[in-house]
Design a protein around this motif. Structure first.
Motif, PDB file in Angstrom:
ATOM      1  N   ALA A  33       0.826  -1.208   0.000  1.00 25.31           N
ATOM      2  CA  ALA A  33       0.000   0.000   0.000  1.00 25.31           C
ATOM      3  C   ALA A  33       0.862   1.261   0.000  1.00 25.31           C
ATOM      4  O   ALA A  33       0.573   2.228  -0.714  1.00 25.31           O
ATOM      5  CB  ALA A  33      -0.931  -0.002   1.208  1.00 25.31           C
ATOM      6  N   LYS A  34       1.939   1.249   0.784  1.00 23.65           N
ATOM      7  CA  LYS A  34       2.808   2.431   0.848  1.00 23.65           C
ATOM      8  C   LYS A  34       3.620   2.608  -0.439  1.00 23.65           C
ATOM      9  O   LYS A  34       4.102   3.710  -0.707  1.00 23.65           O
ATOM     10  CB  LYS A  34       3.737   2.323   2.059  1.00 23.65           C
ATOM     11  N   ASN A  35       3.758   1.546  -1.210  1.00 19.79           N
ATOM     12  CA  ASN A  35       4.395   1.650  -2.519  1.00 19.79           C
ATOM     13  C   ASN A  35       3.378   1.981  -3.610  1.00 19.79           C
ATOM     14  O   ASN A  35       3.699   1.929  -4.795  1.00 19.79           O
ATOM     15  CB  ASN A  35       5.107   0.342  -2.870  1.00 19.79           C
ATOM     16  N   GLU A  36       2.145   2.295  -3.190  1.00 16.57           N
ATOM     17  CA  GLU A  36       1.053   2.645  -4.101  1.00 16.57           C
ATOM     18  C   GLU A  36       0.713   1.508  -5.054  1.00 16.57           C
ATOM     19  O   GLU A  36       0.210   1.722  -6.156  1.00 16.57           O
ATOM     20  CB  GLU A  36       1.368   3.928  -4.887  1.00 16.57           C
ATOM     21  N   ASN A  37       1.008   0.283  -4.640  1.00  8.37           N
ATOM     22  CA  ASN A  37       0.630  -0.889  -5.414  1.00  8.37           C
ATOM     23  C   ASN A  37      -0.577  -1.517  -4.729  1.00  8.37           C
ATOM     24  O   ASN A  37      -0.483  -2.557  -4.071  1.00  8.37           O
ATOM     25  CB  ASN A  37       1.805  -1.872  -5.490  1.00  8.37           C
ATOM     26  N   ILE A  38      -1.706  -0.836  -4.883  1.00 12.51           N
ATOM     27  CA  ILE A  38      -2.889  -1.181  -4.103  1.00 12.51           C
ATOM     28  C   ILE A  38      -3.453  -2.543  -4.509  1.00 12.51           C
ATOM     29  O   ILE A  38      -4.055  -3.245  -3.689  1.00 12.51           O
ATOM     30  CB  ILE A  38      -3.961  -0.071  -4.238  1.00 12.51           C
ATOM     31  N   ASP A  39      -3.265  -2.944  -5.770  1.00 11.48           N
ATOM     32  CA  ASP A  39      -3.786  -4.248  -6.211  1.00 11.48           C
ATOM     33  C   ASP A  39      -3.056  -5.394  -5.506  1.00 11.48           C
ATOM     34  O   ASP A  39      -3.679  -6.367  -5.060  1.00 11.48           O
ATOM     35  CB  ASP A  39      -3.635  -4.383  -7.726  1.00 11.48           C
ATOM     36  N   TYR A  40      -1.718  -5.290  -5.417  1.00  8.09           N
ATOM     37  CA  TYR A  40      -0.951  -6.316  -4.698  1.00  8.09           C
ATOM     38  C   TYR A  40      -1.306  -6.318  -3.211  1.00  8.09           C
ATOM     39  O   TYR A  40      -1.360  -7.375  -2.574  1.00  8.09           O
ATOM     40  CB  TYR A  40       0.545  -6.079  -4.877  1.00  8.09           C
ATOM     41  N   ALA A  41      -1.535  -5.108  -2.675  1.00  7.77           N
ATOM     42  CA  ALA A  41      -1.919  -5.013  -1.262  1.00  7.77           C
ATOM     43  C   ALA A  41      -3.236  -5.755  -1.026  1.00  7.77           C
ATOM     44  O   ALA A  41      -3.374  -6.495  -0.048  1.00  7.77           O
ATOM     45  CB  ALA A  41      -2.047  -3.548  -0.849  1.00  7.77           C
ATOM     46  N   ARG A  42      -4.197  -5.576  -1.944  1.00  2.68           N
ATOM     47  CA  ARG A  42      -5.493  -6.230  -1.774  1.00  2.68           C
ATOM     48  C   ARG A  42      -5.368  -7.746  -1.924  1.00  2.68           C
ATOM     49  O   ARG A  42      -6.030  -8.516  -1.218  1.00  2.68           O
ATOM     50  CB  ARG A  42      -6.498  -5.673  -2.788  1.00  2.68           C
ATOM     51  N   LYS A  43      -4.505  -8.192  -2.851  1.00  3.14           N
ATOM     52  CA  LYS A  43      -4.292  -9.625  -3.000  1.00  3.14           C
ATOM     53  C   LYS A  43      -3.700 -10.229  -1.728  1.00  3.14           C
ATOM     54  O   LYS A  43      -4.109 -11.310  -1.294  1.00  3.14           O
ATOM     55  CB  LYS A  43      -3.381  -9.900  -4.192  1.00  3.14           C
ATOM     56  N   ALA A  44      -2.726  -9.512  -1.155  1.00  6.71           N
ATOM     57  CA  ALA A  44      -2.139  -9.991   0.099  1.00  6.71           C
ATOM     58  C   ALA A  44      -3.178 -10.003   1.209  1.00  6.71           C
ATOM     59  O   ALA A  44      -3.219 -10.928   2.035  1.00  6.71           O
ATOM     60  CB  ALA A  44      -0.943  -9.120   0.480  1.00  6.71           C
ATOM     61  N   PHE A  45      -4.033  -8.993   1.212  1.00  7.06           N
ATOM     62  CA  PHE A  45      -5.085  -8.912   2.229  1.00  7.06           C
ATOM     63  C   PHE A  45      -6.105 -10.033   2.053  1.00  7.06           C
ATOM     64  O   PHE A  45      -6.492 -10.704   3.026  1.00  7.06           O
ATOM     65  CB  PHE A  45      -5.770  -7.544   2.149  1.00  7.06           C
ATOM     66  N   ASP A  46      -6.550 -10.239   0.814  1.00 10.51           N
ATOM     67  CA  ASP A  46      -7.546 -11.295   0.560  1.00 10.51           C
ATOM     68  C   ASP A  46      -6.990 -12.684   0.845  1.00 10.51           C
ATOM     69  O   ASP A  46      -7.749 -13.612   1.136  1.00 10.51           O
ATOM     70  CB  ASP A  46      -8.019 -11.219  -0.894  1.00 10.51           C
ATOM     71  N   GLY A  47      -5.663 -12.834   0.744  1.00 13.35           N
ATOM     72  CA  GLY A  47      -5.055 -14.127   0.989  1.00 13.35           C
ATOM     73  C   GLY A  47      -4.836 -14.447   2.458  1.00 13.35           C
ATOM     74  O   GLY A  47      -4.368 -15.544   2.786  1.00 13.35           O
ATOM     75  N   MET A  48      -5.162 -13.510   3.329  1.00 13.74           N
ATOM     76  CA  MET A  48      -4.956 -13.746   4.770  1.00 13.74           C
ATOM     77  C   MET A  48      -6.003 -14.710   5.309  1.00 13.74           C
ATOM     78  O   MET A  48      -7.212 -14.512   5.116  1.00 13.74           O
ATOM     79  CB  MET A  48      -5.015 -12.419   5.541  1.00 13.74           C
ATOM     80  N   GLY A  49      -5.545 -15.751   5.982  1.00 17.02           N
ATOM     81  CA  GLY A  49      -6.475 -16.680   6.595  1.00 17.02           C
ATOM     82  C   GLY A  49      -7.102 -16.124   7.852  1.00 17.02           C
ATOM     83  O   GLY A  49      -8.261 -16.404   8.174  1.00 17.02           O
ATOM     84  N   VAL A  50      -6.328 -15.331   8.590  1.00 17.52           N
ATOM     85  CA  VAL A  50      -6.804 -14.712   9.830  1.00 17.52           C
ATOM     86  C   VAL A  50      -6.496 -13.221   9.760  1.00 17.52           C
ATOM     87  O   VAL A  50      -5.412 -12.828   9.331  1.00 17.52           O
ATOM     88  CB  VAL A  50      -6.111 -15.338  11.069  1.00 17.52           C
ATOM     89  N   ARG A  51      -7.461 -12.403  10.152  1.00 19.18           N
ATOM     90  CA  ARG A  51      -7.278 -10.950  10.145  1.00 19.18           C
ATOM     91  C   ARG A  51      -7.597 -10.392  11.523  1.00 19.18           C
ATOM     92  O   ARG A  51      -8.404 -10.954  12.262  1.00 19.18           O
ATOM     93  CB  ARG A  51      -8.192 -10.283   9.114  1.00 19.18           C
ATOM     94  N   ASN A  52      -6.959  -9.258  11.826  1.00 19.95           N
ATOM     95  CA  ASN A  52      -7.276  -8.535  13.055  1.00 19.95           C
ATOM     96  C   ASN A  52      -7.552  -7.079  12.698  1.00 19.95           C
ATOM     97  O   ASN A  52      -7.573  -6.697  11.519  1.00 19.95           O
ATOM     98  CB  ASN A  52      -6.151  -8.663  14.082  1.00 19.95           C
ATOM     99  N   VAL A  53      -7.777  -6.275  13.700  1.00 20.77           N
ATOM    100  CA  VAL A  53      -8.095  -4.865  13.461  1.00 20.77           C
ATOM    101  C   VAL A  53      -6.969  -4.168  12.708  1.00 20.77           C
ATOM    102  O   VAL A  53      -7.206  -3.325  11.833  1.00 20.77           O
ATOM    103  CB  VAL A  53      -8.369  -4.145  14.808  1.00 20.77           C
ATOM    104  N   ILE A  54      -5.731  -4.550  13.013  1.00 19.26           N
ATOM    105  CA  ILE A  54      -4.583  -3.909  12.352  1.00 19.26           C
ATOM    106  C   ILE A  54      -4.587  -4.196  10.856  1.00 19.26           C
ATOM    107  O   ILE A  54      -4.352  -3.303  10.037  1.00 19.26           O
ATOM    108  CB  ILE A  54      -3.264  -4.394  12.994  1.00 19.26           C
ATOM    109  N   SER A  55      -4.858  -5.439  10.487  1.00 21.32           N
ATOM    110  CA  SER A  55      -4.857  -5.783   9.063  1.00 21.32           C
ATOM    111  C   SER A  55      -5.986  -5.076   8.315  1.00 21.32           C
ATOM    112  O   SER A  55      -5.789  -4.577   7.200  1.00 21.32           O
ATOM    113  CB  SER A  55      -4.957  -7.302   8.875  1.00 21.32           C
ATOM    114  N   TRP A  56      -7.190  -5.019   8.923  1.00 22.37           N
ATOM    115  CA  TRP A  56      -8.295  -4.282   8.313  1.00 22.37           C
ATOM    116  C   TRP A  56      -7.944  -2.800   8.166  1.00 22.37           C
ATOM    117  O   TRP A  56      -8.161  -2.193   7.110  1.00 22.37           O
ATOM    118  CB  TRP A  56      -9.560  -4.427   9.151  1.00 22.37           C
ATOM    119  N   THR A  57      -7.391  -2.239   9.233  1.00 17.67           N
ATOM    120  CA  THR A  57      -7.035  -0.818   9.206  1.00 17.67           C
ATOM    121  C   THR A  57      -5.970  -0.529   8.151  1.00 17.67           C
ATOM    122  O   THR A  57      -6.043   0.467   7.430  1.00 17.67           O
ATOM    123  CB  THR A  57      -6.528  -0.378  10.595  1.00 17.67           C
ATOM    124  N   THR A  58      -4.989  -1.410   8.056  1.00 18.01           N
ATOM    125  CA  THR A  58      -3.918  -1.223   7.076  1.00 18.01           C
ATOM    126  C   THR A  58      -4.469  -1.151   5.667  1.00 18.01           C
ATOM    127  O   THR A  58      -4.085  -0.289   4.867  1.00 18.01           O
ATOM    128  CB  THR A  58      -2.902  -2.373   7.178  1.00 18.01           C
TER     129      THR A  58
END
Length: 401
Positions: free
Chosen positions: A48-73
């Motif tokens: 996300a900080k590299n402005e590669n939002i598509d890769y960020a979303r793929k990494a996010f969608d691939g998370m098996g477990v999420r917490n508030v930090i991951s959602w916020t990020t």
């Protein structure tokens, strides 16, 4: 130990090293460390900080477990990327998953909605903030002021400001800037003076806000006073934005010679906005020679920006210098790919509708142009439009020009 090292490395790699980050990402997957929520959140943050939002979303969608930090990020990533609608959708999904956003998440959402001029979403987030007793967070209150201001609701911005018991410098600056943004110069200056009475020391951004207020209100003497107060009173070194504001203030008032003297005496390298402000003032007051001097420098700074050539072409056209008009237009065709059209928008039932000139892309374009044609005909029948020519647009409807 290895896991901790990888987390630290991922956080470091966001500094324009996305290729290295991808290699580390591959290593993390190979070692199954992507199952750790902290590591996965760090990867989302890096992309996300590299402005590669598509890769960020793929990494996010691939998370098996999420917490508030991951959602916020991920939500903050969309906010920084300017995709407020997706950030809002993700917030709703976060609620459905049973997570409560923290102040950073909400502040990012408010900023995104402000950029989108989405008043309804801001009101909904504001209601959540009040309901959950989060008003004590100054970051949220400041974000509400900015969000409401960008949506054009200055009264709600002031209510948010008034509800803060101990405003900090950011709070004062937000309100001063909000008034300036809406052209309420008097209120902006009064707020600035009130801030000084509370012994809050202004910074560069605060002075830029009050100078902007003076600029919008045409308050030359006040603007010169605050510029001197900044440089002499508070020993703050002005940057290009302050000089741009000062030159624009003098230029709009017709003091082109004074603006030119400031322009040539600026101790820092001239930027395009500074030259653009001066050219705009020259256009208003018909000084072609000074505009030409500034335009030559501007073309060197931004050779590929179409609007610079358009402004200068219009200046030449206003005084009948058609040869120069053709010359500048040719320069624009040779150097620029295309001109980004200006747009306008309106929010209806929480949805923002955007339009450009002769727009065909909107799903209700035919109905919009049909209604416009009907209104024009009614105006003509009622004889409400005097001395106005009419043309037919690309949809066959009659439009005023």
């Amino acid at each position: 130990m290895i896991l901790h090292s990888l987390i630290c490395l991922v956080h470091v790699l966001f500094l324009d090293r996305v290729n290295w980050g991808q290699q580390i990402h591959g290593l993390i997957i190979k070692m199954s460390f992507d199952l750790d929520v902290v590591v996965a959140s760090a990867l989302v943050d890096m992309y996300a900080k590299n402005e590669n939002i598509d890769y960020a979303r793929k990494a996010f969608d691939g998370m098996g477990v999420r917490n508030v930090i991951s959602w916020t990020t991920m939500i903050v990533g969309y906010g920084r990327h300017g995709d407020g609608k997706e950030a809002m959708r993700l917030l709703q999904e976060m609620f459905r998953e049973g997570f409560d956003p923290d102040e950073l998440t909400l502040a990012s959402i408010l900023s995104s909605c402000g950029n989108l001029s989405s008043t309804i979403e801001i009101i909904q987030v504001h209601a959540y903030v009040v309901k959950n007793g989060l008003e004590a967070f100054l970051s949220l209150s400041n974000a509400l002021i900015n969000g409401y201001s960008k949506c054009g609701n200055i009264s709600y911005a002031f209510q948010s400001f008034s509800s803060i018991l101990e405003p900090d410098l950011v709070t004062w600056t937000s309100m001063i800037g909000a008034y300036a943004f809406h052209g309420l110069s008097k209120e902006s200056i009064e707020t600035f003076e009130k801030m000084l009475s509370y012994c809050v020391r202004p910074d560069q951004i605060t002075f830029l806000a009050v100078l902007s207020a003076c600029n919008h209100g045409g308050l030359v003497s006040e603007g010169l006073h605050y510029f001197d107060l900044m440089t002499s009173g508070y020993k703050i070194v002005p940057d290009s934005e302050h000089y741009t504001c000062l030159i624009d203030l003098l230029g709009r008032a017709g003091l082109l010679d004074e603006a030119f003297n400031v322009l040539i005496s600026v101790p820092i390298e001239l930027e395009s906005n500074t030259l653009g402000a001066f050219i705009g003032a020259c256009k208003v007051h018909g000084n072609v020679e000074l505009a030409k001097w500034a335009a030559e420098k501007l073309f060197l700074l931004e050779p590929g920006k179409p609007v610079n050539y358009s402004i200068m072409s219009n200046i030449y056209a206003s005084v009948g210098h058609w040869f120069d008009v053709a010359r500048v237009r040719k320069m624009m065709r040779d150097r620029c790919d295309y001109k980004v059209p200006g747009c306008s928008w309106v929010e209806i039932a929480g949805e923002v509708h955007t339009f450009v000139s002769s727009d065909r892309s909107h799903p209700q374009a035919l109905e919009v142009y049909s209604t416009l044609g009907m209104l024009v005909r009614l105006m003509k029948e009622e004889d409400c439009v005097c001395g106005v020519d009419f043309i037919f647009d690309s949809f066959g409807n009659e439009c005023a020009i």
